[in-house]
Design an enzyme around this catalytic site. Structure first.
Site, PDB file in Angstrom:
ATOM      1  N   LYS A  14       0.972  -1.539   0.168  1.00 18.14           N
ATOM      2  CA  LYS A  14      -0.114   0.209   0.061  1.00 18.14           C
ATOM      3  C   LYS A  14       0.977   0.918   0.178  1.00 18.14           C
ATOM      4  CE  LYS A  14      -2.485  -0.917   3.706  1.00 18.14           C
ATOM      5  NZ  LYS A  14      -1.720  -2.708   4.388  1.00 18.14           N
ATOM      6  N   ARG A  89      -9.409   0.931   8.865  1.00 18.09           N
ATOM      7  CA  ARG A  89      -9.338  -1.011   9.289  1.00 18.09           C
ATOM      8  C   ARG A  89     -10.122  -1.132  10.274  1.00 18.09           C
ATOM      9  NH1 ARG A  89      -3.400   0.076   8.909  1.00 18.09           N
ATOM     10  NH2 ARG A  89      -2.185  -1.717   9.629  1.00 18.09           N
ATOM     11  N   ARG A 128      10.887  -7.003   4.936  1.00 14.42           N
ATOM     12  CA  ARG A 128      11.082  -4.856   5.395  1.00 14.42           C
ATOM     13  C   ARG A 128      11.812  -4.524   6.325  1.00 14.42           C
ATOM     14  NH1 ARG A 128       5.165  -2.152   4.376  1.00 14.42           N
ATOM     15  NH2 ARG A 128       4.687  -2.728   7.334  1.00 14.42           N
ATOM     16  N   ARG A 134      11.561  -0.584  11.193  1.00 11.28           N
ATOM     17  CA  ARG A 134      10.507  -0.936  12.409  1.00 11.28           C
ATOM     18  C   ARG A 134       9.920  -2.204  12.925  1.00 11.28           C
ATOM     19  NH1 ARG A 134       5.131   0.603   8.657  1.00 11.28           N
ATOM     20  NH2 ARG A 134       3.687  -1.500   9.988  1.00 11.28           N
ATOM     21  N   ARG A 146      -0.555  -8.775  13.044  1.00 11.22           N
ATOM     22  CA  ARG A 146      -0.795  -8.200  12.350  1.00 11.22           C
ATOM     23  C   ARG A 146      -1.361  -8.953  11.725  1.00 11.22           C
ATOM     24  NH1 ARG A 146       3.982  -5.391  11.287  1.00 11.22           N
ATOM     25  NH2 ARG A 146       2.623  -3.915  10.034  1.00 11.22           N
TER      26      ARG A 146
HETATM   27  P1  AMP Z   1       0.551   0.421   9.138  1.00  9.63           P
HETATM   28  O1  AMP Z   1       1.873   1.086   9.540  1.00  9.63           O
HETATM   29  O2  AMP Z   1      -0.570   0.825   8.543  1.00  9.63           O
HETATM   30  O3  AMP Z   1       0.702  -1.123   9.164  1.00  9.63           O
HETATM   31  O4  AMP Z   1      -0.026   0.532  10.579  1.00  9.63           O
HETATM   32  C1  AMP Z   1       0.636   0.129  12.138  1.00  9.63           C
HETATM   33  C2  AMP Z   1       0.579   0.294  13.158  1.00  9.63           C
HETATM   34  O5  AMP Z   1      -0.139   1.502  13.593  1.00  9.63           O
HETATM   35  C3  AMP Z   1      -0.637  -1.005  12.881  1.00  9.63           C
HETATM   36  O6  AMP Z   1       0.217  -2.134  13.729  1.00  9.63           O
HETATM   37  C4  AMP Z   1      -2.061  -0.201  14.255  1.00  9.63           C
HETATM   38  O7  AMP Z   1      -1.126  -0.557  15.402  1.00  9.63           O
HETATM   39  C5  AMP Z   1      -1.743   1.216  14.124  1.00  9.63           C
HETATM   40  N1  AMP Z   1      -2.953   1.842  13.102  1.00  9.63           N
HETATM   41  C6  AMP Z   1      -2.456   2.286  11.714  1.00  9.63           C
HETATM   42  N2  AMP Z   1      -3.664   2.515  11.310  1.00  9.63           N
HETATM   43  C7  AMP Z   1      -4.499   1.920  12.143  1.00  9.63           C
HETATM   44  C8  AMP Z   1      -5.707   2.702  11.737  1.00  9.63           C
HETATM   45  N3  AMP Z   1      -7.038   2.605  11.038  1.00  9.63           N
HETATM   46  N4  AMP Z   1      -6.544   2.080  13.077  1.00  9.63           N
HETATM   47  C9  AMP Z   1      -6.370   1.580  14.119  1.00  9.63           C
HETATM   48  N5  AMP Z   1      -4.792   0.981  13.852  1.00  9.63           N
HETATM   49  C10 AMP Z   1      -3.611   2.160  13.009  1.00  9.63           C
END
Ligand code: AMP
Length: 192
Positions: A14, A89, A128, A134, A146
């Site tokens: 994404k 999400r 990654r 990360r 996740r």
């Molecule tokens: P991402 O970079 O999108 O994979 O997000 C990393 C982490 O941030 C996720 O594993 C969640 O803990 C939190 N997170 C990101 N976006 C959301 C969302 N829309 N709702 C809830 N938690 C989020």
């Protein structure tokens, strides 16, 4: 306005595709993951609240991310459109987003869902994690969680947009350029 939800499990690509799409279509990229990492890095109260959820690979509470998105929408009133990446999400987030956009006289144009098998996701996330720094991409137990959280809480968001006739599936395995071309084709078809 062109408002896209770029959807898919962690590691679907994404972020990579968003970077290319914002340039081509002149859109504002709204990634809740990036926003939360910035808050954490800056040590803000919001970042501290989110920290434990992110570490475990769980979702941050809906109201926190909805507030963040509302603020960004207000800060970008003259945008040509938005790419929502990693948001919504949950179906509650999707419903809240519809309301926020409706207040601004606009709405989601389409959801583009990247389809990637689970074994490929895990390989990508481990790779990654080696250079992104990360922590949530390094620990196999957190990666597994996740993906499970995605299947349980996030996958239903695709049904939400499907019911609105806005869901478009795109093969997410292959060359980055090829996947980008498939996404553009869907967008251009919807824009006409
Ligand atoms: P991402 O970079 O999108 O994979 O997000 C990393 C982490 O941030 C996720 O594993 C969640 O803990 C939190 N997170 C990101 N976006 C959301 C969302 N829309 N709702 C809830 N938690 C989020």
């Amino acid at each position: 306005m062109l408002n896209l939800v770029l959807f898919g499990p962690p590691g679907a690509g994404k972020g990579t595709q968003s970077e290319k799409l914002i340039k081509k279509y002149n859109l504002v990229h709204l990634s809740t993951g990036d926003m939360l990492r910035a808050e954490r890095k800056a040590g803000t109260p919001l970042g501290k609240e989110a920290d434990e959820y992110i570490k475990q690979g769980n979702l941050v509470p809906d109201d926190v991310v909805i507030r963040m998105i509302e603020e960004k929408l207000d800060q970008n009133r003259n945008a040509n459109g938005f790419i929502f990446d990693g948001f919504p999400r949950t179906t509650a987030q999707a419903a809240a987003l519809d309301k926020l956009l409706e207040k601004k006289g606009t709405g989601i144009t389409m959801m583009l869902a990247l389809d990637v098998p689970e074994n490929v996701l895990k390989e990508r996330l481990i790779l990654r994690g080696a250079d992104s720094g990360r922590a949530d991409d390094k620990d196999p137990a957190v990666i597994q969680n996740r993906i499970e959280v995605y299947n349980k809480e996030t996958a239903p968001v695709a049904d939400y947009y499907s019911k609105q006739g806005k869901l478009h599936l795109v093969q997410g395995v292959g060359e980055i350029g090829e996947i980008f071309a498939s996404l553009c084709k869907k967008i251009d078809a919807a824009k006409v």
